[in-house]
Enzyme design. Sequence first.
Site, PDB file in Angstrom:
ATOM      1  N   PHE A 253      -4.934 -17.384  12.302  1.00  9.49           N
ATOM      2  CA  PHE A 253      -4.675 -17.234  10.976  1.00  9.49           C
ATOM      3  C   PHE A 253      -3.546 -17.791  10.851  1.00  9.49           C
ATOM      4  CE2 PHE A 253      -3.597 -12.928   9.926  1.00  9.49           C
ATOM      5  CZ  PHE A 253      -2.551 -13.029   9.282  1.00  9.49           C
TER       6      PHE A 253
ATOM      7  N   ARG B  56      -1.400 -10.225  -7.395  1.00  8.86           N
ATOM      8  CA  ARG B  56      -2.481 -10.521  -6.783  1.00  8.86           C
ATOM      9  C   ARG B  56      -3.722  -9.609  -7.228  1.00  8.86           C
ATOM     10  NH1 ARG B  56       0.570  -9.294  -1.191  1.00  8.86           N
ATOM     11  NH2 ARG B  56       1.088 -11.993  -1.098  1.00  8.86           N
TER      12      ARG B  56
ATOM     13  N   HIS C 241       4.697 -14.418  -1.860  1.00  5.49           N
ATOM     14  CA  HIS C 241       5.478 -13.777  -0.847  1.00  5.49           C
ATOM     15  C   HIS C 241       6.564 -12.751  -1.521  1.00  5.49           C
ATOM     16  CE1 HIS C 241       6.987 -12.956   2.420  1.00  5.49           C
ATOM     17  NE2 HIS C 241       7.913 -12.950   2.478  1.00  5.49           N
TER      18      HIS C 241
ATOM     19  N   ARG D 159       7.402  -5.305  -3.855  1.00  7.83           N
ATOM     20  CA  ARG D 159       6.173  -5.275  -3.124  1.00  7.83           C
ATOM     21  C   ARG D 159       4.118  -4.334  -4.689  1.00  7.83           C
ATOM     22  NH1 ARG D 159       4.563  -7.813   1.955  1.00  7.83           N
ATOM     23  NH2 ARG D 159       3.552  -6.027   2.318  1.00  7.83           N
TER      24      ARG D 159
ATOM     25  N   LYS E 131       3.974 -19.211  -4.069  1.00  5.11           N
ATOM     26  CA  LYS E 131       3.295 -20.082  -2.728  1.00  5.11           C
ATOM     27  C   LYS E 131       2.217 -21.465  -3.584  1.00  5.11           C
ATOM     28  CE  LYS E 131       2.078 -16.443   0.126  1.00  5.11           C
ATOM     29  NZ  LYS E 131       1.075 -15.220   0.989  1.00  5.11           N
TER      30      LYS E 131
ATOM     31  N   THR F 223      -1.649  -7.614   0.405  1.00  3.14           N
ATOM     32  CA  THR F 223      -1.850  -8.774   1.099  1.00  3.14           C
ATOM     33  C   THR F 223      -3.115  -8.744   0.353  1.00  3.14           C
ATOM     34  OG1 THR F 223      -0.321  -8.023   2.647  1.00  3.14           O
ATOM     35  CG2 THR F 223      -2.038  -9.627   2.287  1.00  3.14           C
TER      36      THR F 223
END
Length: 169
Positions: free
Chosen positions: A77, A122, A135, A105, A29, A111
Amino acid sequence: ALAIPAAVCMLQEQEVHAAEMERTFIAIKPDGVQRGLIAEIISRFERKGFKLVAIKIVVPSKEFAQKHYHDLKERPFFDGLCDFLSSGPVIAMVWEGEGVIKYGRKLIGATDPQKSEPGTIRGDLAVVVGRNIIHGSDGPETAKDEINLWFKPDELMATKPLSREEIAN
Ligand code: ADP
């Protein structure tokens, strides 16, 4: 019985293998690109052993971002998320390999980066859910839809051998 030369058998096996090989859509992103994390993220997928079969840099329009995140259109959001995805360059990729959707994933992590395990992308590199840098498709159906949304078929590496006709053209 008719003997099939070994080379032909191998070619056929390879073709079957390629046809069944799993693929997923992964995007870095705008925050990941802006922070200089492209190589870091790509290298984690590469070192795991997955194969990069498509890659491009694009600034998606807001309409395109809304299509990509259509499943989330009822969420509060959604608008901010689509503004953000269209705010700068995104690295769009297709990765291939056994179990790549689920394991991709895992490499990415939960997330919310506060809940992502250390060792995940992350978990190691992000802090807040609205800026979680990457993503990845969450299942076989979304993987197919997202690959088709972001890429034309001829932008994907052909992993099966070309036919005589394709070579001639
Ligand atoms: P994932 O990206 O892990 O598949 P989702 O599909 O649930 O997660 O959400 C898509 C994206 O929307 C997330 O990656 C994150 O950037 C954003 N998002 C999710 N939940 C929130 C939230 N509560 N507030 C702000 N942004 C969010």
